[in-house]
Design an enzyme around this catalytic site. Sequence first.
Site, PDB file in Angstrom:
ATOM      1  N   SER A   1       0.823  -1.207   0.000  1.00 43.11           N
ATOM      2  CA  SER A   1       0.000   0.000   0.000  1.00 43.11           C
ATOM      3  C   SER A   1       0.853   1.251   0.000  1.00 43.11           C
ATOM      4  O   SER A   1       0.364   2.328  -0.265  1.00 43.11           O
ATOM      5  CB  SER A   1      -0.910   0.003   1.231  1.00 43.11           C
ATOM      6  OG  SER A   1      -0.143  -0.132   2.401  1.00 43.11           O
TER       7      SER A   1
ATOM      8  N   HIS B   1      -3.069  -3.176  -5.747  1.00 41.13           N
ATOM      9  CA  HIS B   1      -3.453  -2.746  -4.398  1.00 41.13           C
ATOM     10  C   HIS B   1      -4.950  -2.910  -4.180  1.00 41.13           C
ATOM     11  O   HIS B   1      -5.747  -2.228  -4.810  1.00 41.13           O
ATOM     12  CB  HIS B   1      -3.043  -1.277  -4.199  1.00 41.13           C
ATOM     13  CG  HIS B   1      -3.298  -0.776  -2.813  1.00 41.13           C
ATOM     14  ND1 HIS B   1      -3.729   0.493  -2.525  1.00 41.13           N
ATOM     15  CD2 HIS B   1      -3.185  -1.404  -1.607  1.00 41.13           C
ATOM     16  CE1 HIS B   1      -3.877   0.626  -1.222  1.00 41.13           C
ATOM     17  NE2 HIS B   1      -3.551  -0.503  -0.638  1.00 41.13           N
TER      18      HIS B   1
ATOM     19  N   GLU C   1      -6.229  -0.728  -7.313  1.00 39.59           N
ATOM     20  CA  GLU C   1      -5.283   0.208  -7.910  1.00 39.59           C
ATOM     21  C   GLU C   1      -4.189  -0.626  -8.568  1.00 39.59           C
ATOM     22  O   GLU C   1      -3.490  -1.392  -7.899  1.00 39.59           O
ATOM     23  CB  GLU C   1      -4.674   1.123  -6.842  1.00 39.59           C
ATOM     24  CG  GLU C   1      -5.657   2.145  -6.300  1.00 39.59           C
ATOM     25  CD  GLU C   1      -5.040   3.078  -5.247  1.00 39.59           C
ATOM     26  OE1 GLU C   1      -5.365   4.266  -5.252  1.00 39.59           O
ATOM     27  OE2 GLU C   1      -4.247   2.607  -4.412  1.00 39.59           O
TER      28      GLU C   1
ATOM     29  N   ASN D   1      -4.679   5.943  -0.624  1.00 34.21           N
ATOM     30  CA  ASN D   1      -4.050   6.193   0.671  1.00 34.21           C
ATOM     31  C   ASN D   1      -3.431   7.589   0.739  1.00 34.21           C
ATOM     32  O   ASN D   1      -3.381   8.206   1.803  1.00 34.21           O
ATOM     33  CB  ASN D   1      -2.986   5.134   0.969  1.00 34.21           C
ATOM     34  CG  ASN D   1      -3.623   3.820   1.386  1.00 34.21           C
ATOM     35  OD1 ASN D   1      -4.825   3.757   1.618  1.00 34.21           O
ATOM     36  ND2 ASN D   1      -2.830   2.769   1.474  1.00 34.21           N
TER      37      ASN D   1
END
Length: 275
Positions: free
Chosen positions: A111, A132, A144, A182
């Site tokens: 991540s 991800h 992702e 994130n």
Amino acid sequence: MGGPDGYSRPGIAGSGAIACGLAACASRTGTVRLLARSDASAWRAEESAQTEAKKVEGAAPDRIRVTTDAADLAECDVIVEAIIEDAEAKAELLARLAAAAAGADLATTTSSLPIGELADAAGVGDRFYGLHVFNPVTRMELIELCLPDGLRDGVRERALEWCRAMDKTAVEVPDQVGFVVNRLLFPYLFEAVRMKEATGMSAEDVDACMQLGAGHPMGPLKLLDFVGLDVAAAIGESLERDGAGGGGDHVPDLVREMVGEGKLGRKSGEGFFEY
Ligand code: 3HC
């Protein structure tokens, strides 16, 4: 089963929530080899992946085979590494997987570690990308995909097709720390912690504002508890090193203190809320 251009012999390395959730989704596309590092983690992973698979339409618990021997992944056409967020541990495992499955494409669920640096450290440049997924993996639709330049022929197409076959929506993202989600999410989550501290508001009230006023399914402090405060701190540190959030990404002292006290969120029974 996986489409003609996707993968149909997936392998997943890891035995935590992400690995088991991904194994459940991947069982839609073929028989999954799940690599655990010990017998004890293998038993837990088998139970957890099969339970997760029961929640996914088209998934098949009996297509998930757990092993502790990397050689059992030799015939896989893709192997996704999903272990602890530690660059050295990931690079060591990826190099081992690359040797065990010479023909497989390789991916990581990292991540917050740069894909290019991991590829160099593991020596797997032309067949390696970021995939991800989000917690809970069986419920969250996004993947992702971080597909670096220089990938060998067909990797991008296979990755995209596999995401489709798992009934996920893939978005291609640049190789930047935290990708998109994130990088945007964590400054917001940390700001909620700072606001609670500065104002003395209860966690319930901060969360109620964002749930009811912004339409979020879960408030920021509960989401931090679900992510795990230790994991959140590690993501924050990567973002901080990268200067990603203009200062908003700094891990709040309260989060560090709670981690020090073992209050990691839902998994430890206590975080901003009790479980
Ligand atoms: N992490 C882990 N599990 C989660 C979770 C999360 N963030 N959010 C929800 N869950 C679990 C719940 O514990 C529950 O599990 P159970 O069935 O075993 O009891 C199940 O998902 C269903 O949750 P709800 O009761 O809330 O059911 P709903 O159907 O109302 O909503 C949901 C489900 C859409 C998943 C909603 O809870 C949600 O949107 N949660 C937030 C998810 C999110 O934002 N995830 C991203 C986190 S960041 C991340 O993963 C990046 C990584 O790099 C850290």
